[in-house]
Write a protein that holds these residues in place. Structure first.
Motif, PDB file in Angstrom:
ATOM      1  N   ALA A  66       0.891  -1.054  -0.131  1.00  0.00           N
ATOM      2  CA  ALA A  66       0.177  -0.141  -0.170  1.00  0.00           C
ATOM      3  C   ALA A  66       0.968   1.213  -0.068  1.00  0.00           C
ATOM      4  N   GLY A  67       0.466   2.332  -0.626  1.00  0.00           N
ATOM      5  CA  GLY A  67       1.204   3.502  -0.800  1.00  0.00           C
ATOM      6  C   GLY A  67       0.534   4.504  -1.745  1.00  0.00           C
ATOM      7  N   VAL A  68       1.520   5.595  -2.029  1.00  0.00           N
ATOM      8  CA  VAL A  68       0.954   6.747  -2.599  1.00  0.00           C
ATOM      9  C   VAL A  68       1.596   6.687  -4.129  1.00  0.00           C
ATOM     10  N   ILE A  69       0.617   7.012  -5.048  1.00  0.00           N
ATOM     11  CA  ILE A  69       1.260   7.150  -6.393  1.00  0.00           C
ATOM     12  C   ILE A  69       2.090   8.412  -6.700  1.00  0.00           C
ATOM     13  N   ILE A  70       3.168   8.151  -7.054  1.00  0.00           N
ATOM     14  CA  ILE A  70       3.962   9.496  -7.238  1.00  0.00           C
ATOM     15  C   ILE A  70       4.411   9.602  -8.686  1.00  0.00           C
ATOM     16  N   ALA A  71       4.250   8.861  -9.602  1.00  0.00           N
ATOM     17  CA  ALA A  71       4.475   9.148 -11.050  1.00  0.00           C
ATOM     18  C   ALA A  71       3.387   7.947 -11.852  1.00  0.00           C
ATOM     19  N   VAL A  72       3.239   8.333 -12.895  1.00  0.00           N
ATOM     20  CA  VAL A  72       2.422   7.284 -14.083  1.00  0.00           C
ATOM     21  C   VAL A  72       3.131   7.513 -15.301  1.00  0.00           C
ATOM     22  N   GLY A  73       2.853   6.118 -16.235  1.00  0.00           N
ATOM     23  CA  GLY A  73       3.570   5.980 -17.380  1.00  0.00           C
ATOM     24  C   GLY A  73       2.410   6.578 -18.398  1.00  0.00           C
ATOM     25  N   ALA A  79      -3.899  12.488 -13.025  1.00  0.00           N
ATOM     26  CA  ALA A  79      -4.777  12.689 -11.953  1.00  0.00           C
ATOM     27  C   ALA A  79      -4.665  11.667 -10.780  1.00  0.00           C
ATOM     28  N   LEU A  80      -4.010  10.646 -10.992  1.00  0.00           N
ATOM     29  CA  LEU A  80      -3.885   9.622  -9.833  1.00  0.00           C
ATOM     30  C   LEU A  80      -2.874   9.762  -9.228  1.00  0.00           C
ATOM     31  N   ILE A  81      -1.673  10.702  -9.635  1.00  0.00           N
ATOM     32  CA  ILE A  81      -0.724  11.143  -8.702  1.00  0.00           C
ATOM     33  C   ILE A  81      -1.275  11.612  -7.301  1.00  0.00           C
ATOM     34  N   GLY A  82      -0.725  11.021  -6.486  1.00  0.00           N
ATOM     35  CA  GLY A  82      -1.138  11.579  -5.090  1.00  0.00           C
ATOM     36  C   GLY A  82      -2.088  10.668  -4.257  1.00  0.00           C
TER      37      GLY A  82
END
Length: 327
Positions: A66-73, A79-82
């Protein structure tokens, strides 16, 4: 970044902390900064070599985080970041500060649920929900939940009467865990550390029979339970083997008693479990599932966590937490 490497199969000391390059998300992927990593019993089986691993060692170990999204491909909504999410990985890699996984396997964590609680419930709570759906309880039945004080068994016990169990008989290892199982809603608890526990179970039934058995112990005890089950409609759902072996039950054993054995494993089963993660987390937020966290340890103590599970010393999920770094 820091990660836990599986250097081979064997005792817990094959898990070694090391530094590896941080991953980068490719198309359709997300990069997660981990906040809570559950140590799961199936992982201990994989580490020990109980199941063959078609990989070249060393690998970054671990299957959920479990964690925080910090980047996306590419192709993933920025908008998913964070967002905080729970993820699983079929290719390992979650015992690490950062993890890359396909975006479509991430489950959002409700704001009211901590990352530690989400990690604790993610697998075990989801499996329990799928097992209860598969059992198709009628509201009048007596069930047996094995290993009901921790993990999947604990969530089964918490939810069983909601799903239609009339009487919940549980097994647990020792007086302390027996009391824990009672607190989750078990009507009767049998100590499965007693080699004669199936006989103790027979005595507690006092002529009644078991309609459903949730079998996580497997081994020879599964066969001993068949004569305590309700002929023609009794069903055993096999989903684990804490004894070290799958249920020693043959088709003839079932045919002669008119019983059903439901194997709860394989890709389709696991896909259903993954689909239930969102419901499990929403139930935590709503209060209908109480997360079981034994302790939180630094990521570099993964080997110690595996030893605690091997020693049956945990009363809930052990969660690993990375030390915050800037790598």
């Amino acid at each position: 970044m820091q990660a836990i490497l599986l250097t081979g199969t064997g005792a817990p000391d094959v898990l070694v902390a090391g530094d590896v390059p941080a991953p980068t998300p490719g198309p359709g992927e997300i990069l997660l900064r981990t906040e809570a990593i559950p140590v799961l019993f199936p992982e201990t089986m994989l580490r020990s070599g109980a199941f063959p691993l078609p990989v070249e060692f060393p690998i970054v170990f671990g299957t959920q985080a479990a964690g925080v999204i910090i980047a996306v491909g590419a192709g993933v909504d920025a908008a998913l970041i964070g967002q905080r999410v729970l993820v699983g990985s079929n290719t390992f890699g979650t015992y690490a500060e950062k993890v890359v996984v396909p975006a479509d396997i991430a489950t959002r964590i409700p704001d009211a649920v901590s990352s530690v609680d989400a990690a604790a419930v993610g697998m075990s709570g989801s499996v329990a929900l799928r097992l209860l759906e598969a059992a198709k309880l009628t509201g009048t039945e007596t069930i047996l939940v094995e290993a009901a004080a921790t993990g999947i068994g604990a969530y089964l016990t918490q939810l069983a009467k909601e799903y239609g169990a009339a009487r919940v008989i549980a097994t647990a290892g020792g007086p302390e865990k027996a009391e824990q199982a009672r607190g989750f809603g078990a009507d009767t608890v049998i100590d499965h550390l007693d080699p004669e526990w199936p006989q103790r179970l027979r005595e507690s039934l006092d002529g009644a029979t078991l309609d459903v058995v949730f079998d996580s112990i497997g081994g020879e005890s599964a066969l001993a339970l068949l004569d305590l089950m309700t002929p023609l409609r009794g069903r055993m759902l096999g989903y684990g083997f804490l004894s070290g072996a799958a249920a020693q039950v043959t088709t003839m054993d079932l045919i002669m008693r008119g019983l059903t054995f439901v194997g709860c494993s394989g890709p389709d089963w696991l896909a259903g479990v993954a689909a239930a993660r969102g419901e499990a987390l929403e139930r935590v937020a709503a209060g209908s599932i109480s997360p079981l966290v034994d302790r939180v340890l630094p990521l570099d103590q993964a080997a110690h966590a595996h030893q605690l599970l091997a020693d049956r010393a945990a009363k809930g999920t052990i969660v690993l937490q990375p030390v915050i770094s800037h790598s």
